[in-house]
Design a protein around this motif. Structure first.
Motif, PDB file in Angstrom:
ATOM      1  N   ALA A  34      -5.421   3.699   2.367  1.00  0.00           N
ATOM      2  CA  ALA A  34      -4.365   4.009   1.471  1.00  0.00           C
ATOM      3  C   ALA A  34      -4.790   3.909  -0.234  1.00  0.00           C
ATOM      4  O   ALA A  34      -6.108   3.361  -0.468  1.00  0.00           O
ATOM      5  N   LYS A  73       3.883   9.143   1.361  1.00  0.00           N
ATOM      6  CA  LYS A  73       4.775   7.884   2.698  1.00  0.00           C
ATOM      7  C   LYS A  73       5.111   7.259   0.823  1.00  0.00           C
ATOM      8  O   LYS A  73       4.590   6.845   0.084  1.00  0.00           O
ATOM      9  N   GLU A  74       6.427   6.472   0.665  1.00  0.00           N
ATOM     10  CA  GLU A  74       7.454   5.217  -0.064  1.00  0.00           C
ATOM     11  C   GLU A  74       6.139   4.287   0.456  1.00  0.00           C
ATOM     12  O   GLU A  74       4.970   3.674   1.404  1.00  0.00           O
ATOM     13  N   ARG A  75       5.831   3.124  -0.973  1.00  0.00           N
ATOM     14  CA  ARG A  75       5.563   2.192  -0.486  1.00  0.00           C
ATOM     15  C   ARG A  75       5.475   1.044   0.147  1.00  0.00           C
ATOM     16  O   ARG A  75       6.816   1.046   0.569  1.00  0.00           O
ATOM     17  N   GLU A  76       4.471   0.767   0.775  1.00  0.00           N
ATOM     18  CA  GLU A  76       5.499  -0.753   2.369  1.00  0.00           C
ATOM     19  C   GLU A  76       4.318  -1.226   1.686  1.00  0.00           C
ATOM     20  O   GLU A  76       2.821  -1.774   1.283  1.00  0.00           O
ATOM     21  N   ARG A  80       0.811  -0.809   0.232  1.00  0.00           N
ATOM     22  CA  ARG A  80      -0.158  -0.052  -0.041  1.00  0.00           C
ATOM     23  C   ARG A  80       0.448   1.220   0.349  1.00  0.00           C
ATOM     24  O   ARG A  80       1.783   1.254   0.401  1.00  0.00           O
ATOM     25  N   GLN A  81       0.229   2.298  -0.143  1.00  0.00           N
ATOM     26  CA  GLN A  81       1.190   3.623  -0.539  1.00  0.00           C
ATOM     27  C   GLN A  81      -0.074   4.857  -0.221  1.00  0.00           C
ATOM     28  O   GLN A  81      -1.023   4.938  -0.996  1.00  0.00           O
TER      29      GLN A  81
END
Length: 124
Positions: free
Chosen positions: A92, A43-46, A38-39
């Motif tokens: 996200a 924010k960075e994709r996690e 999710r992103q």
């Protein structure tokens, strides 16, 4: 080439549930791992969760353990992400991805194919 199509996103109140689906086509997946990421804006994709296609072994980020469940239906070439007890911080764009060597890594750069994403918004 693998094509991935996500669906199931939407707007839900905190504490609610959603089930995301990711349907794959184009190649066989018996040796793959499939992951959900999710992103959120800015924010960075996690990493969220992953499953080994053949063995069903599953992996979760600490932030979603006990609330989210990843599963797959081999007949439908589909991976699901059941999300319960949703929180505003779960908001996200959610993406599914394939990892072609069967390692359920948490690193986005190690995944080979990505879907277009589906928006999940959790209101407080």
């Amino acid at each position: 080439q693998v094509q991935l199509v996500e669906s199931g996103g939407g707007l839900v109140q905190a504490g609610g549930s959603l089930r995301l689906s990711c349907t794959a086509s184009g190649r066989t997946f018996s040796s793959y791992a499939m992951g959900w990421f999710r992103q959120a804006p800015g924010k960075e994709r996690e990493f969220v969760a992953a499953i080994i296609w053949a063995g069903r072994r599953t992996y979760y980020a600490d932030s979603v353990k006990g609330r989210f469940t990843i599963s797959r239906d081999t007949a439908k070439n589909t991976v699901y992400l059941q999300m319960n007890s949703l929180k505003p911080e779960d908001t996200a764009v959610y993406y599914c991805a394939t990892e072609e060597t069967g390692r359920a890594t948490t690193q986005p750069y190690e995944y080979d194919n990505w879907g277009q994403g589906t928006q999940v918004t959790v209101s407080s």
